[in-house]
Design an enzyme around this catalytic site. Structure first.
Site, short mmCIF file in Angstrom:
data_model
loop_
_atom_site.label_atom_id
_atom_site.label_comp_id
_atom_site.label_asym_id
_atom_site.label_seq_id
_atom_site.Cartn_x
_atom_site.Cartn_y
_atom_site.Cartn_z
N ARG A 238 0.86 -1.18 0.00
CA ARG A 238 0.00 0.00 0.00
C ARG A 238 0.89 1.23 0.00
O ARG A 238 1.94 1.24 0.65
CB ARG A 238 -0.92 0.03 1.23
N GLU A 266 -4.35 7.52 -4.98
CA GLU A 266 -4.51 6.80 -6.26
C GLU A 266 -5.76 7.29 -6.99
O GLU A 266 -6.82 7.33 -6.38
CB GLU A 266 -4.60 5.30 -6.01
N HIS A 285 -1.24 0.16 -9.65
CA HIS A 285 -1.90 -0.73 -8.66
C HIS A 285 -2.51 -1.95 -9.37
O HIS A 285 -3.70 -2.21 -9.26
CB HIS A 285 -2.98 0.00 -7.85
P1 NAD Z 1 -0.73 -11.51 4.48
O1 NAD Z 1 -1.72 -11.05 5.51
O2 NAD Z 1 -0.74 -12.94 4.07
O3 NAD Z 1 0.75 -11.18 5.01
C1 NAD Z 1 1.10 -9.95 5.57
C2 NAD Z 1 2.28 -10.19 6.48
O4 NAD Z 1 2.72 -8.92 6.96
C3 NAD Z 1 1.93 -11.04 7.72
O5 NAD Z 1 2.81 -12.15 7.81
C4 NAD Z 1 2.10 -10.06 8.87
O6 NAD Z 1 2.56 -10.69 10.08
C5 NAD Z 1 3.14 -9.11 8.30
N1 NAD Z 1 3.22 -7.83 9.01
C6 NAD Z 1 2.25 -7.17 9.69
N2 NAD Z 1 2.76 -6.06 10.25
C7 NAD Z 1 4.08 -6.02 9.92
C8 NAD Z 1 5.14 -5.12 10.21
N3 NAD Z 1 4.96 -4.04 10.97
N4 NAD Z 1 6.36 -5.38 9.69
C9 NAD Z 1 6.58 -6.49 8.92
N5 NAD Z 1 5.61 -7.38 8.64
C10 NAD Z 1 4.38 -7.14 9.12
O7 NAD Z 1 -0.90 -10.54 3.24
P2 NAD Z 1 -0.42 -10.78 1.73
O8 NAD Z 1 -1.43 -11.59 1.03
O9 NAD Z 1 0.98 -11.24 1.74
O10 NAD Z 1 -0.54 -9.30 1.14
C11 NAD Z 1 0.19 -8.22 1.68
C12 NAD Z 1 -0.43 -6.91 1.23
O11 NAD Z 1 -0.22 -6.75 -0.17
C13 NAD Z 1 -1.95 -6.85 1.38
O12 NAD Z 1 -2.33 -6.43 2.67
C14 NAD Z 1 -2.36 -5.85 0.34
O13 NAD Z 1 -2.42 -4.56 0.91
C15 NAD Z 1 -1.23 -5.89 -0.67
N6 NAD Z 1 -1.65 -6.40 -2.00
C16 NAD Z 1 -1.48 -5.62 -3.09
C17 NAD Z 1 -1.81 -6.08 -4.36
C18 NAD Z 1 -1.58 -5.25 -5.59
O14 NAD Z 1 -2.21 -5.49 -6.62
N7 NAD Z 1 -0.68 -4.30 -5.55
C19 NAD Z 1 -2.36 -7.37 -4.49
C20 NAD Z 1 -2.51 -8.16 -3.36
C21 NAD Z 1 -2.14 -7.67 -2.11
#
Ligand code: NAD
Length: 320
Positions: A238, A266, A285
């Protein structure tokens, strides 16, 4: 013959989709499976009856909108990120919130690798030279092999990225407040390090965290100052996790390179200096959006809604 007995519950389903999606096609496809579905592209209604609401990440939902949907029991976000939903307001109203956690992890992991290789191999530079009629004999292109690759957030996408990086023979460092077990670390070939160390040692950093108070501006003037000169940072999580002003400054002064798929606003402010800087690479995005992932999102969203309509517990419930 043993036919399973499903208990279908009368539920109205409302879907609010952004207008750039092929809304008519989605409406027609889904109507065969969920006959009681209303598909809209706006939230300009006074009140509506619907027990289930399907949203994408592009529609924000706060308490006031929840209150205009009478009988609302489930908000199903058809994407991985769900920071568009006011989870506190939902909890207060007894509304369950679900996301679709893994449908686009493949797409995002591949997008990260594409951006990294594009930087290392100077793809944009080579392409623009040839379009200008030039034939450069030398380049500063480098290999991914042997680089130190830092992953912040080792959830679904972070893990898939680590798996996809194996053939490139990189060293992978990661930081996540939830440290993996030694067995998991061994099987992924990754090493846990404190966040500061990850910024200091990595040649490439990729961010895969949800947007929360602990991750907002996790890439700040301080953490950027720890990075190696000309290091690469990729953000597909994000926009708000990066202090964009500090990033532009670090890019200008120390050649930090940044591949950005997400922005604090965005669409972003296209007048920003970053759009005229060679050290930046952009995508709108869209890291998680492929033809394959879109299909998975539709299938998994409809499946989860059908579970609830059949009286089963939903999957992928998110907590505040
Ligand atoms: P997920 O929930 O499986 O994993 C997120 C990880 O981040 C978890 O393991 C959590 O413990 C960790 N985390 C939380 N706080 C943290 C911190 N302060 N420091 C380090 N790690 C921390 O999520 P995911 O499926 O891996 O997706 C991650 C993010 O990617 C989503 O939340 C979403 O915002 C973004 N996303 C973007 C797109 C895109 O098209 N650009 C697509 C999918 C997801």
């Amino acid at each position: 013959m043993n036919i399973p007995q499903y208990r279908y519950i009368m539920m109205r389903v409302l879907a609010i989709l952004p207008p750039f999606l092929p809304v008519d096609t989605i409406r027609e496809t889904v109507r065969h499976i969920l006959p009681d579905i209303e598909v809209r592209t706006d939230t300009e209604f006074k009140s509506i009856q619907a027990e289930i609401l399907i949203l994408t990440t592009f529609t924000g939902i706060e308490g006031s909108l929840m209150d205009r949907i009478n009988g609302l029991r489930l908000i199903q976000v058809a994407s991985t990120g769900y920071d568009n939903v006011d989870l506190k307001a939902a909890k207060k109203r007894g509304i369950t919130v679900c996301n679709i956690p893994t449908a686009n992890k493949e797409s995002v992991a591949e997008h990260v690798i594409a951006m990294v290789l594009s930087f290392l191999k100077e793809i944009r530079f080579m392409d623009s030279e040839m379009r200008a009629g030039r034939w450069p004999m030398l380049s500063g292109s480098t290999e991914l092999k042997g680089k130190i690759f830092g992953i912040i957030g080792m959830g679904a996408i972070g893990r898939r990225l680590a798996e996809r990086l194996v053939p490139f023979e990189v060293e992978i460092l990661y930081y996540d407040p939830r440290k993996l077990s030694e067995e998991e670390e061994m099987s992924l070939g990754i090493s846990y390090v404190p966040l500061e160390k990850l910024f200091e040692e990595s040649d490439i950093i990729s961010i895969h965290v949800p947007l929360t108070e602990s991750t907002r501006k996790i890439v700040s003037r301080d953490t950027l100052a720890r990075m190696k000169d000309r290091a690469i940072i990729i953000n597909t999580s994000r926009g708000e996790v990066i202090d964009e002003k500090a990033l532009i400054e670090a890019s200008r002064k120390r050649g930090i390179r940044a591949g950005l798929d997400v922005f604090s606003r965005e669409p972003p402010d296209f007048g920003s200096d970053m759009f005229s800087m060679d050290n930046f690479l952009f995508s709108p995005h869209i890291a998680g959006v492929t033809m394959e992932s879109q299909q998975r999102f539709i299938t998994e969203t409809v499946s989860n809604v059908l579970r609830v309509v059949q009286g089963l517990e939903p999957q992928f419930v998110v907590e505040e």
